[in-house]
Design an enzyme around this catalytic site. Structure first.
Site, PDB file in Angstrom:
ATOM      1  N   LYS A 118      22.264  75.126  98.228  1.00 14.44           N
ATOM      2  CA  LYS A 118      22.784  76.471  98.489  1.00 14.44           C
ATOM      3  C   LYS A 118      24.292  76.548  98.284  1.00 14.44           C
ATOM      4  O   LYS A 118      24.832  77.613  97.997  1.00 14.44           O
ATOM      5  CB  LYS A 118      22.386  76.945  99.888  1.00 14.44           C
ATOM      6  CG  LYS A 118      20.912  77.303  99.962  1.00 14.44           C
ATOM      7  CD  LYS A 118      20.614  78.306 101.053  1.00 14.44           C
ATOM      8  CE  LYS A 118      19.155  78.759 100.980  1.00 14.44           C
ATOM      9  NZ  LYS A 118      18.697  79.435 102.192  1.00 14.44           N
ATOM     10  N   LYS A 200      11.113  74.765  92.472  1.00 16.87           N
ATOM     11  CA  LYS A 200      10.275  75.393  93.515  1.00 16.87           C
ATOM     12  C   LYS A 200      10.246  76.921  93.357  1.00 16.87           C
ATOM     13  O   LYS A 200      11.271  77.525  93.040  1.00 16.87           O
ATOM     14  CB  LYS A 200      10.897  75.008  94.864  1.00 16.87           C
ATOM     15  CG  LYS A 200      10.212  75.538  96.086  1.00 16.87           C
ATOM     16  CD  LYS A 200      10.987  75.084  97.320  1.00 16.87           C
ATOM     17  CE  LYS A 200      12.256  75.878  97.511  1.00 16.87           C
ATOM     18  NZ  LYS A 200      12.344  76.777  98.637  1.00 16.87           N
ATOM     19  N   LYS A 203      11.684  83.044  97.102  1.00 11.48           N
ATOM     20  CA  LYS A 203      11.745  84.489  97.374  1.00 11.48           C
ATOM     21  C   LYS A 203      12.813  85.175  96.540  1.00 11.48           C
ATOM     22  O   LYS A 203      12.727  86.363  96.270  1.00 11.48           O
ATOM     23  CB  LYS A 203      12.157  84.716  98.837  1.00 11.48           C
ATOM     24  CG  LYS A 203      11.165  84.381  99.861  1.00 11.48           C
ATOM     25  CD  LYS A 203      11.733  84.813 101.228  1.00 11.48           C
ATOM     26  CE  LYS A 203      11.225  83.928 102.333  1.00 11.48           C
ATOM     27  NZ  LYS A 203      12.233  82.985 102.830  1.00 11.48           N
TER      28      LYS A 203
HETATM   29  P1  TYM Z   1      11.637  79.810 104.148  1.00 13.22           P
HETATM   30  O1  TYM Z   1      11.797  81.193 104.650  1.00 13.22           O
HETATM   31  O2  TYM Z   1      12.437  79.382 102.989  1.00 13.22           O
HETATM   32  O3  TYM Z   1      10.126  79.527 103.785  1.00 13.22           O
HETATM   33  C1  TYM Z   1       9.078  79.809 104.696  1.00 13.22           C
HETATM   34  C2  TYM Z   1       7.988  78.761 104.580  1.00 13.22           C
HETATM   35  O4  TYM Z   1       7.472  78.751 103.248  1.00 13.22           O
HETATM   36  C3  TYM Z   1       7.515  77.426 102.731  1.00 13.22           C
HETATM   37  N1  TYM Z   1       7.792  77.515 101.296  1.00 13.22           N
HETATM   38  C4  TYM Z   1       7.020  76.984 100.342  1.00 13.22           C
HETATM   39  N2  TYM Z   1       5.881  76.266 100.409  1.00 13.22           N
HETATM   40  C5  TYM Z   1       5.320  75.885  99.233  1.00 13.22           C
HETATM   41  N3  TYM Z   1       5.849  76.167  98.021  1.00 13.22           N
HETATM   42  C6  TYM Z   1       6.989  76.880  97.902  1.00 13.22           C
HETATM   43  N4  TYM Z   1       7.492  77.159  96.717  1.00 13.22           N
HETATM   44  C7  TYM Z   1       7.633  77.322  99.117  1.00 13.22           C
HETATM   45  N5  TYM Z   1       8.754  78.041  99.358  1.00 13.22           N
HETATM   46  C8  TYM Z   1       8.835  78.142 100.702  1.00 13.22           C
HETATM   47  C9  TYM Z   1       8.642  76.750 103.485  1.00 13.22           C
HETATM   48  O5  TYM Z   1       8.511  75.357 103.462  1.00 13.22           O
HETATM   49  C10 TYM Z   1       8.483  77.349 104.852  1.00 13.22           C
HETATM   50  O6  TYM Z   1       7.504  76.645 105.585  1.00 13.22           O
HETATM   51  N6  TYM Z   1      14.271  77.019 107.317  1.00 13.22           N
HETATM   52  C11 TYM Z   1      13.003  77.683 107.151  1.00 13.22           C
HETATM   53  C12 TYM Z   1      12.724  78.715 108.207  1.00 13.22           C
HETATM   54  C13 TYM Z   1      12.819  78.203 109.605  1.00 13.22           C
HETATM   55  C14 TYM Z   1      11.872  77.362 110.247  1.00 13.22           C
HETATM   56  C15 TYM Z   1      12.372  77.173 111.559  1.00 13.22           C
HETATM   57  C16 TYM Z   1      10.695  76.765 109.824  1.00 13.22           C
HETATM   58  C17 TYM Z   1      13.795  78.476 110.496  1.00 13.22           C
HETATM   59  N7  TYM Z   1      13.533  77.863 111.683  1.00 13.22           N
HETATM   60  C18 TYM Z   1      11.700  76.373 112.481  1.00 13.22           C
HETATM   61  C19 TYM Z   1      10.014  75.965 110.753  1.00 13.22           C
HETATM   62  C20 TYM Z   1      10.524  75.785 112.053  1.00 13.22           C
HETATM   63  C21 TYM Z   1      13.021  78.385 105.801  1.00 13.22           C
HETATM   64  O7  TYM Z   1      14.032  78.655 105.248  1.00 13.22           O
HETATM   65  O8  TYM Z   1      11.824  78.781 105.360  1.00 13.22           O
END
Ligand code: TYM
Length: 334
Positions: A118, A200, A203
């Site tokens: 990032k 990957k 969003k």
């Molecule tokens: P975020 O918002 O980027 O993504 C949400 C969830 O989706 C999964 N993910 C994917 N899985 C498979 N293939 C992909 N291309 C892909 N892109 C995203 C992520 O692994 C995630 O599970 N930091 C976290 C949010 C968060 C969180 C937490 C998660 C904040 N606090 C506490 C677990 C526990 C995040 O940015 O997810």
């Protein structure tokens, strides 16, 4: 009667309302969450505080936070079984994050892959929140004494640092936090971009590499049709066939078939027909989610009710851990 009640384990996970959710979020996280709701105490958060580590349009962030709840419901998470809430509604997240920040090391935070990536993609805004992002994430998880954290592959490192922070704190003050385990699906843990299958799916990719949960049927089929594959002609999961491997994974996840079954189904079939089948399977699965999403979103009162009740329940649980932490570190209480 013999007491056979076994205390359910606790699950915590979250998604940032930082863009439209894509099938990566669904297959890597949400789909897994729906399978856990009967057997665990589940808390699913909409992490708006994490989202502002990257500049957000305020009106859009507000709208997406509610959209995300409607999507949680539309994929099948039941409000009676899961605590679904917005992070900024429970102040204990920010409060614990401050304390944990004092037990997190500059060096370990500097090594986080997501921070490094990032910092490149947001070179004009490498803010302190981006750097301490994993500390807030550790606070999210540790506040609820979570046993398991269902996430995609990309979040594994953040769960590892959460464990390190918890262990460090426990070793100074005695048993305070449970050390959580990541819970990563076998298939779908890393869905790749359709246009750059070594990257990957995310969003924030608006260039056609991501299928969003709210994309219409034609858009989905068009995006899959344009997906980058290879110069071969065999629908087979193999090294060097990143594009085909990704499409096979997407197909398997949406249809519930194994990769081997899917390979067999498309034996002798050309890439064009295979892509059409992947697009259709994806569109069929998402159509069901989309119609439920619309219905949930049309009842704002119901959504607000869920958020209110859930955040009260979450705040109650969080307060218990936070009070313990404040006492242990030596904060004077009245
Ligand atoms: P975020 O918002 O980027 O993504 C949400 C969830 O989706 C999964 N993910 C994917 N899985 C498979 N293939 C992909 N291309 C892909 N892109 C995203 C992520 O692994 C995630 O599970 N930091 C976290 C949010 C968060 C969180 C937490 C998660 C904040 N606090 C506490 C677990 C526990 C995040 O940015 O997810």
């Amino acid at each position: 009667m013999e007491n056979t009640t076994i205390k359910k384990q606790t699950i915590f996970s979250g998604i940032q309302p930082s863009g439209q959710l894509c099938i990566g979020n669904y297959l890597g996280a949400l789909l897994n969450w729906t399978k856990l709701q009967d057997d665990y105490n589940c808390l699913y958060c909409i992490v708006d505080m994490h989202a502002i580590t990257v500049r957000q349009n305020p009106a859009e962030l507000r709208r997406r936070s509610l959209d995300t709840l409607a999507l949680y419901l539309a994929v099948g998470l039941e409000p009676e079984k899961n605590i679904m809430f917005i992070q900024s509604h429970v102040p204990a997240h920010a409060e614990l994050a401050w304390v944990l920040g004092c037990y997190s090391m500059f060096g370990e935070l500097s090594r986080m892959t997501q921070f490094k990536e990032k910092s490149v993609s947001n070179a004009d805004n490498i803010n302190a929140g981006l750097f301490t992002y994993p500390v807030l994430m550790a606070a999210d998880i540790l506040l609820y004494q979570a046993d398991l954290v269902p996430v995609g592959q990309d979040q594994k490192q953040h769960i590892e640092i959460t464990r390190d922070i918890a262990t460090r704190f426990n070793s100074v003050y005695g048993d305070t936090f449970k050390t959580p385990e990541p819970f990563i699906p076998k298939e779908g843990a890393k869905i790749m971009s359709l246009t750059e299958p070594t990257k990957k799916m995310s969003k924030s990719d608006l260039s056609g590499g991501s299928i969003f949960l709210l994309d219409d049927r034609d858009t989905i089929i068009r995006k899959v049709k344009r997906a980058v594959t290879d110069s071969g002609s065999e629908v087979r999961y193999a090294e060097g066939k990143d594009g085909i491997n990704n499409l096979l994974t997407i197909y398997s996840c949406f249809t519930g078939k194994t990769i081997a079954e899917s390979e067999k189904e498309f034996g002798g079939v050309g890439y064009g027909d295979f892509k059409l089948a992947v697009g259709e399977a994806t569109a069929d699965a998402l159509a069901r989610i989309q119609s439920d999403f619309k219905q949930y979103l049309s009842d704002k009162e119901q959504l607000n009710g869920i958020l209110k009740e859930s955040s009260e329940r979450a705040a109650y649980l969080a307060r218990k851990t936070l009070s313990k932490v404040y006492r242990k570190v030596g904060f004077y209480s009245l």
